[in-house]
Design an enzyme around this catalytic site. Structure first.
Site, PDB file in Angstrom:
ATOM      1  N   HIS A  42     -37.312 -55.476  77.105  1.00 56.53           N
ATOM      2  CA  HIS A  42     -36.347 -55.540  78.246  1.00 56.53           C
ATOM      3  C   HIS A  42     -36.497 -56.342  79.244  1.00 56.53           C
ATOM      4  O   HIS A  42     -36.601 -55.914  80.720  1.00 56.53           O
ATOM      5  CB  HIS A  42     -36.554 -54.203  78.694  1.00 56.53           C
ATOM      6  N   ASP A  44     -36.411 -60.076  78.360  1.00 56.30           N
ATOM      7  CA  ASP A  44     -35.912 -60.947  78.484  1.00 56.30           C
ATOM      8  C   ASP A  44     -35.027 -61.943  79.758  1.00 56.30           C
ATOM      9  O   ASP A  44     -34.605 -63.070  79.840  1.00 56.30           O
ATOM     10  CB  ASP A  44     -35.367 -62.008  76.949  1.00 56.30           C
ATOM     11  N   GLY A 132     -26.962 -51.556  63.320  1.00 52.18           N
ATOM     12  CA  GLY A 132     -27.103 -51.089  64.509  1.00 52.18           C
ATOM     13  C   GLY A 132     -27.989 -50.320  64.426  1.00 52.18           C
ATOM     14  O   GLY A 132     -28.312 -49.112  65.345  1.00 52.18           O
ATOM     15  N   ALA A 133     -29.763 -50.815  63.826  1.00 52.97           N
ATOM     16  CA  ALA A 133     -30.651 -49.481  64.181  1.00 52.97           C
ATOM     17  C   ALA A 133     -31.689 -50.361  65.056  1.00 52.97           C
ATOM     18  O   ALA A 133     -32.939 -50.362  65.042  1.00 52.97           O
ATOM     19  CB  ALA A 133     -31.082 -49.602  62.936  1.00 52.97           C
ATOM     20  N   GLY A 134     -31.038 -51.052  65.466  1.00 50.85           N
ATOM     21  CA  GLY A 134     -31.957 -51.925  66.709  1.00 50.85           C
ATOM     22  C   GLY A 134     -32.601 -53.634  66.742  1.00 50.85           C
ATOM     23  O   GLY A 134     -33.796 -53.758  66.282  1.00 50.85           O
ATOM     24  N   SER A 137     -29.684 -57.107  63.535  1.00 52.52           N
ATOM     25  CA  SER A 137     -28.335 -57.852  62.089  1.00 52.52           C
ATOM     26  C   SER A 137     -27.351 -58.623  62.992  1.00 52.52           C
ATOM     27  O   SER A 137     -26.816 -59.503  62.332  1.00 52.52           O
ATOM     28  CB  SER A 137     -27.826 -56.166  61.012  1.00 52.52           C
ATOM     29  N   ASP A 182     -33.612 -62.490  70.557  1.00 51.05           N
ATOM     30  CA  ASP A 182     -33.157 -61.884  69.239  1.00 51.05           C
ATOM     31  C   ASP A 182     -32.412 -63.199  68.312  1.00 51.05           C
ATOM     32  O   ASP A 182     -33.820 -63.790  67.631  1.00 51.05           O
ATOM     33  CB  ASP A 182     -31.997 -60.608  69.289  1.00 51.05           C
ATOM     34  N   TYR A 232     -27.622 -50.460  78.761  1.00 51.51           N
ATOM     35  CA  TYR A 232     -28.436 -52.357  78.504  1.00 51.51           C
ATOM     36  C   TYR A 232     -28.048 -52.585  79.378  1.00 51.51           C
ATOM     37  O   TYR A 232     -28.633 -52.813  80.718  1.00 51.51           O
ATOM     38  CB  TYR A 232     -27.789 -52.600  77.599  1.00 51.51           C
TER      39      TYR A 232
HETATM   40  C1  GLA Z   1     -31.469 -56.214  72.857  1.00 44.94           C
HETATM   41  C2  GLA Z   1     -31.024 -57.715  73.379  1.00 44.94           C
HETATM   42  C3  GLA Z   1     -32.672 -58.221  74.004  1.00 44.94           C
HETATM   43  C4  GLA Z   1     -33.077 -57.825  74.603  1.00 44.94           C
HETATM   44  C5  GLA Z   1     -34.058 -56.052  74.006  1.00 44.94           C
HETATM   45  C6  GLA Z   1     -34.872 -55.786  74.757  1.00 44.94           C
HETATM   46  O1  GLA Z   1     -32.321 -56.591  71.579  1.00 44.94           O
HETATM   47  O2  GLA Z   1     -30.147 -58.290  72.571  1.00 44.94           O
HETATM   48  O3  GLA Z   1     -31.592 -59.480  74.640  1.00 44.94           O
HETATM   49  O4  GLA Z   1     -32.882 -57.459  76.110  1.00 44.94           O
HETATM   50  O5  GLA Z   1     -32.516 -55.485  73.571  1.00 44.94           O
HETATM   51  O6  GLA Z   1     -36.446 -56.094  74.663  1.00 44.94           O
END
Ligand code: GLA
Length: 402
Positions: A42, A44, A132-134, A137, A182, A232
């Site tokens: 969190h 970037d 959707g698991a972070g 994707s 990402d 977010y």
């Molecule tokens: C998501 C967002 C990224 C980043 C992360 C948290 O993956 O797409 O840009 O902010 O959350 O680090």
């Protein structure tokens, strides 16, 4: 699914179109990884340093050009939805296009920038990332689509330009206000390296991730990431508020982002933040940035014990200060702490569910999976999935004969 099976399906699904073509059609295959963030969460969007890496789970595509201006996409992960198509001169985000709004946004962004795309494409996707698991994707499919367009049409975009184009598309076309981490790590990832990225300047260093006797374990809590988009955006706003207040009261030098401050400088101006939530978000951001610098040094010098400690403290901060963890992620991290042979664990990505990562001694992996899996199930009623990740290259064509 084997790549040969995916190609076989591609020829079957698009056989009519392929047989109508008068010339030999070039069919190409691509792979685009997902990512885990080792540390630097969190920040970037606060001009901080992040340390993500591309992983061997991701999205595959089999592709050919079309004679007309339609784009026909299908995903083996959503086979029941069949082929979804759109025209290159009529691109609009539509709920009915569901997952296809991600590749569609990329076509849209190329066209908006004046890149002429006359003929369309047939694309068959398949992903082995849990959705959707972070594990990003959506960024995986975005960078995949941009890479194949750039490659087929020789537009000459660099990987950094591709990452920025994809981020813009996700922000504007898909309405998700993500940072650059990402897309950047997926485009620029390199086998066995983490990407130490300055999110302000986009300068980066590939850091050898020599994990020696340890493996990078991904634990999917299978807790659906409810609220992630709205929370977010709230976190982003709170960080902006903190930054504006600090910027006014900090006179040493001009600052562009929260992460321009050192932890000591932050303490000097902390009293400017009277709102508790705003203070906590800013505190996390500044200290997490410091942790990322220190973790990178620890990783480069092979000090995995120290690296693991930073992972734990990052998690604590995300839980208590940034408040983006959840019960399920905390349980995984707490269980990990109590297992010999685990050096560190933390949530990864946006949070509110999704995945955690842990550095686990190779010999203890089976024990870890068994023990954490069982206790997690007892405590939550949920079944976690475990993946031993390999750190992989970024998005590109797969070169092999068929
Ligand atoms: C998501 C967002 C990224 C980043 C992360 C948290 O993956 O797409 O840009 O902010 O959350 O680090």
């Amino acid at each position: 699914m084997e790549l040969s099976t995916l190609k076989y399906k591609f020829y079957n699904i698009y056989k009519e179109d392929l047989s109508q073509s008068k010339t030999q059609v070039a069919v190409k295959t691509y792979f685009s990884p997902g990512r885990v963030n080792l540390i630097g969460e969190h920040i970037d969007y606060n001009g901080g340093m992040v340390l993500p890496c591309a992983i061997n789970l991701g999205t595959y595509a089999v592709v050919s050009r079309r004679q007309d201006s339609s784009v026909k996409v299908m995903s083996m992960n959503f086979e029941e939805m069949g082929i979804l198509s759109f025209e290159l001169d009529q691109i609009e985000n539509e709920p009915a296009m569901d997952w296809a709004n991600y590749p569609m946004g990329i076509f849209n962004e190329f066209i908006k920038r004046g890149h002429a795309i006359e003929n369309g494409f047939n694309i068959l996707f398949y992903g082995d990332l849990p959705n959707g698991a972070g594990l990003s994707s959506s960024a995986s499919i975005e960078v995949l689509t941009a890479t194949l367009i750039n490659d087929y049409l020789s537009f000459g975009l660099t990987k950094t330009e591709i990452a920025l184009l994809c981020q813009k598309s996700e922000n504007e076309f898909n309405g998700v206000n993500c940072g650059i981490m990402d897309q950047f790590s997926i485009a620029q990832g390199a086998k066995d390296h983490a990407v130490f990225l300055n999110c302000d300047t986009l300068t980066y260093e590939l850091v050898p991730a020599a994990l020696k006797d340890y493996c990078l374990m991904i634990i999917n809590t299978n807790k659906k990431r409810g609220l992630v988009d709205s929370e977010y955006n709230t976190r982003r706003k709170e960080c902006e508020i903190a930054f504006k207040l600090i910027q006014k009261g900090f006179h040493k030098r001009p600052i562009k982002y929260l992460c321009d401050l050192t932890p000591i400088e932050f303490l000097e101006v902390a009293e400017l933040l009277s709102d508790d939530a705003v203070y906590k978000r800013a505190y996390h951001s500044v200290v997490e940035n410091f942790r990322t610098h220190e973790s990178k040094k620890a990783l480069s010098s092979g000090n995995l014990i120290e690296f693991g400690e930073w992972m734990y403290s990052s998690h604590e901060s995300l839980k208590n200060y940034f408040q983006v963890s959840c019960k399920e992620l905390d349980i995984i991290v707490d269980l990990s702490r109590n297992i010999r042979g685990v050096l560190g664990a933390r949530m990864t990505g946006a949070g509110f569910g999704g995945c955690a990562i842990a550095l686990v001694e190779k010999d203890k992996c089976d024990y870890y999976i068994e023990k954490v899996g069982r206790s997690y199930n007892d405590k939550t009623g949920l079944k976690a999935d475990f993946y031993i990740a390999e750190i992989s290259d970024g998005t590109g064509a797969i070169h092999e004969s068929f």
